[in-house]
Scaffold this motif. Sequence first.
Motif, PDB file in Angstrom:
ATOM      1  N   ALA A   1      42.663  -6.019 -55.345  1.00 35.35           N
ATOM      2  CA  ALA A   1      42.470  -5.827 -56.780  1.00 35.35           C
ATOM      3  C   ALA A   1      42.156  -7.148 -57.473  1.00 35.35           C
ATOM      4  CB  ALA A   1      43.716  -5.185 -57.393  1.00 35.35           C
ATOM      5  N   GLN A   2      42.841  -8.208 -57.087  1.00 37.35           N
ATOM      6  CA  GLN A   2      42.605  -9.517 -57.689  1.00 37.35           C
ATOM      7  C   GLN A   2      41.214 -10.051 -57.348  1.00 37.35           C
ATOM      8  OE1 GLN A   2      44.255 -10.820 -59.970  1.00 37.35           O
ATOM      9  NE2 GLN A   2      46.356 -10.110 -59.828  1.00 37.35           N
ATOM     10  N   ALA A   3      40.726  -9.748 -56.154  1.00 37.37           N
ATOM     11  CA  ALA A   3      39.390 -10.201 -55.763  1.00 37.37           C
ATOM     12  C   ALA A   3      38.331  -9.560 -56.654  1.00 37.37           C
ATOM     13  CB  ALA A   3      39.127  -9.877 -54.300  1.00 37.37           C
ATOM     14  N   TRP A   4      38.485  -8.269 -56.934  1.00 37.20           N
ATOM     15  CA  TRP A   4      37.519  -7.597 -57.805  1.00 37.20           C
ATOM     16  C   TRP A   4      37.633  -8.099 -59.235  1.00 37.20           C
ATOM     17  CZ3 TRP A   4      33.095  -5.859 -58.431  1.00 37.20           C
ATOM     18  CH2 TRP A   4      32.735  -4.982 -59.446  1.00 37.20           C
ATOM     19  N   ARG A   5      38.832  -8.328 -59.700  1.00 33.41           N
ATOM     20  CA  ARG A   5      39.007  -8.886 -61.043  1.00 33.41           C
ATOM     21  C   ARG A   5      38.365 -10.269 -61.140  1.00 33.41           C
ATOM     22  NH1 ARG A   5      43.806  -5.985 -63.640  1.00 33.41           N
ATOM     23  NH2 ARG A   5      44.047  -7.732 -65.078  1.00 33.41           N
ATOM     24  N   ALA A   6      38.432 -11.039 -60.056  1.00 31.50           N
ATOM     25  CA  ALA A   6      37.796 -12.356 -60.048  1.00 31.50           C
ATOM     26  C   ALA A   6      36.273 -12.232 -60.167  1.00 31.50           C
ATOM     27  CB  ALA A   6      38.157 -13.106 -58.769  1.00 31.50           C
ATOM     28  N   SER A   7      35.693 -11.210 -59.555  1.00 34.52           N
ATOM     29  CA  SER A   7      34.244 -10.992 -59.672  1.00 34.52           C
ATOM     30  C   SER A   7      33.865 -10.646 -61.107  1.00 34.52           C
ATOM     31  CB  SER A   7      33.812  -9.860 -58.732  1.00 34.52           C
ATOM     32  OG  SER A   7      33.965 -10.228 -57.384  1.00 34.52           O
ATOM     33  N   LEU A   8      34.671  -9.797 -61.732  1.00 36.17           N
ATOM     34  CA  LEU A   8      34.424  -9.467 -63.134  1.00 36.17           C
ATOM     35  C   LEU A   8      34.552 -10.719 -64.010  1.00 36.17           C
ATOM     36  CD1 LEU A   8      36.438  -6.136 -63.493  1.00 36.17           C
ATOM     37  CD2 LEU A   8      33.952  -6.372 -63.589  1.00 36.17           C
ATOM     38  N   ARG A   9      35.593 -11.493 -63.760  1.00 33.82           N
ATOM     39  CA  ARG A   9      35.830 -12.704 -64.547  1.00 33.82           C
ATOM     40  C   ARG A   9      34.661 -13.679 -64.405  1.00 33.82           C
ATOM     41  NH1 ARG A   9      39.750 -14.438 -61.815  1.00 33.82           N
ATOM     42  NH2 ARG A   9      41.226 -12.947 -62.703  1.00 33.82           N
ATOM     43  N   LYS A  10      34.168 -13.858 -63.196  1.00 33.63           N
ATOM     44  CA  LYS A  10      33.042 -14.762 -62.961  1.00 33.63           C
ATOM     45  C   LYS A  10      31.812 -14.304 -63.733  1.00 33.63           C
ATOM     46  CE  LYS A  10      30.141 -16.631 -59.257  1.00 33.63           C
ATOM     47  NZ  LYS A  10      29.918 -16.653 -57.782  1.00 33.63           N
ATOM     48  N   THR A  11      31.561 -13.017 -63.746  1.00 30.87           N
ATOM     49  CA  THR A  11      30.403 -12.488 -64.453  1.00 30.87           C
ATOM     50  C   THR A  11      30.554 -12.662 -65.957  1.00 30.87           C
ATOM     51  OG1 THR A  11      30.182 -10.862 -62.671  1.00 30.87           O
ATOM     52  CG2 THR A  11      28.887 -10.476 -64.648  1.00 30.87           C
ATOM     53  N   ILE A  12      31.766 -12.495 -66.456  1.00 31.70           N
ATOM     54  CA  ILE A  12      32.029 -12.712 -67.876  1.00 31.70           C
ATOM     55  C   ILE A  12      31.788 -14.173 -68.248  1.00 31.70           C
ATOM     56  CG2 ILE A  12      33.889 -12.796 -69.604  1.00 31.70           C
ATOM     57  CD1 ILE A  12      35.042 -10.281 -68.129  1.00 31.70           C
ATOM     58  N   VAL A  13      32.255 -15.091 -67.427  1.00 28.61           N
ATOM     59  CA  VAL A  13      32.036 -16.514 -67.678  1.00 28.61           C
ATOM     60  C   VAL A  13      30.540 -16.829 -67.680  1.00 28.61           C
ATOM     61  CG1 VAL A  13      32.364 -18.835 -66.727  1.00 28.61           C
ATOM     62  CG2 VAL A  13      34.283 -17.237 -66.812  1.00 28.61           C
ATOM     63  N   GLN A  14      29.793 -16.230 -66.779  1.00 33.40           N
ATOM     64  CA  GLN A  14      28.338 -16.436 -66.741  1.00 33.40           C
ATOM     65  C   GLN A  14      27.695 -15.931 -68.032  1.00 33.40           C
ATOM     66  OE1 GLN A  14      27.351 -14.368 -63.130  1.00 33.40           O
ATOM     67  NE2 GLN A  14      27.685 -16.167 -61.835  1.00 33.40           N
ATOM     68  N   ALA A  15      28.205 -14.814 -68.561  1.00 37.23           N
ATOM     69  CA  ALA A  15      27.679 -14.289 -69.824  1.00 37.23           C
ATOM     70  C   ALA A  15      28.000 -15.233 -70.976  1.00 37.23           C
ATOM     71  CB  ALA A  15      28.250 -12.900 -70.093  1.00 37.23           C
ATOM     72  N   MET A  16      29.153 -15.860 -70.932  1.00 38.72           N
ATOM     73  CA  MET A  16      29.505 -16.845 -71.947  1.00 38.72           C
ATOM     74  C   MET A  16      28.591 -18.062 -71.845  1.00 38.72           C
ATOM     75  SD  MET A  16      33.657 -16.594 -71.582  1.00 38.72           S
ATOM     76  CE  MET A  16      33.955 -17.978 -72.700  1.00 38.72           C
ATOM     77  N   GLU A  17      28.349 -18.524 -70.632  1.00 33.49           N
ATOM     78  CA  GLU A  17      27.492 -19.691 -70.414  1.00 33.49           C
ATOM     79  C   GLU A  17      26.058 -19.428 -70.847  1.00 33.49           C
ATOM     80  OE1 GLU A  17      29.962 -21.468 -66.550  1.00 33.49           O
ATOM     81  OE2 GLU A  17      28.134 -20.296 -66.264  1.00 33.49           O
ATOM     82  N   ALA A  18      25.640 -18.158 -70.748  1.00 35.51           N
ATOM     83  CA  ALA A  18      24.284 -17.788 -71.150  1.00 35.51           C
ATOM     84  C   ALA A  18      24.179 -17.535 -72.648  1.00 35.51           C
ATOM     85  CB  ALA A  18      23.834 -16.539 -70.392  1.00 35.51           C
TER      86      ALA A  18
END
Length: 204
Positions: free
Chosen positions: A131-148
């Motif tokens: 579960a934490q691994a999938w949450r980390a994938s979501l978190r990474k994508t959110i950070v990328q959206a912030m960076e963009a």
Amino acid sequence: MDTLTAKSEATFAAIVAAGCAMAAAEGIGKLSLGEIAKRTGISKSGVFSRVGSLEALQEAVLDEYDRRFAADIFLPTLELPRGLPRLTAMVANWMRRICDGVVLHSCLYTAGAFEFDDQPGPLRDRLAKGAQAWRASLRKTIVQAMEAGQLRPDTDPEQLVYEIYSLIVGLLHDTRFLHDDTALRHAQRAFNRLISTYKSFNEG
């Protein structure tokens, strides 16, 4: 690959497939080597010789679940631009998978979380890790959206992951427990409303 090796791998794959079906229908905690032997027509000793232990079977089933989940939810989004387009597609794929009515697409992690929330041990640890691994994938994508510049710079990625997960748990409940045919529409609307509160003013 020689014939014996190919046969052994095919047998292992059949055992794991049967384990996935059983876990999806009855819960990961219901797995047993004896029941898998009955379902596959392989002797219990034959099942044991391929997987080694019940704990190893549970691990293999969750590994296969992770592979299928990624193939359905995450991998198709890699063709999209990073950031918000990818996050939106991941959530949409996740929601559709939950609602497609296929038993194998029931969430082993959500069901396992309720089943093993207060039962410490290797299986609970493995469920939490997945579960934490999938949450980390979501978190990474959110950070990328912030960076963009697609999401506000003051976005709290952990908070947004929590809110997305809460929507998914609600969707699972209404779709698979209440059999509510409108649940997907409600969840999609809720996600659209949620993400609109995080969008950057500069995001088109």
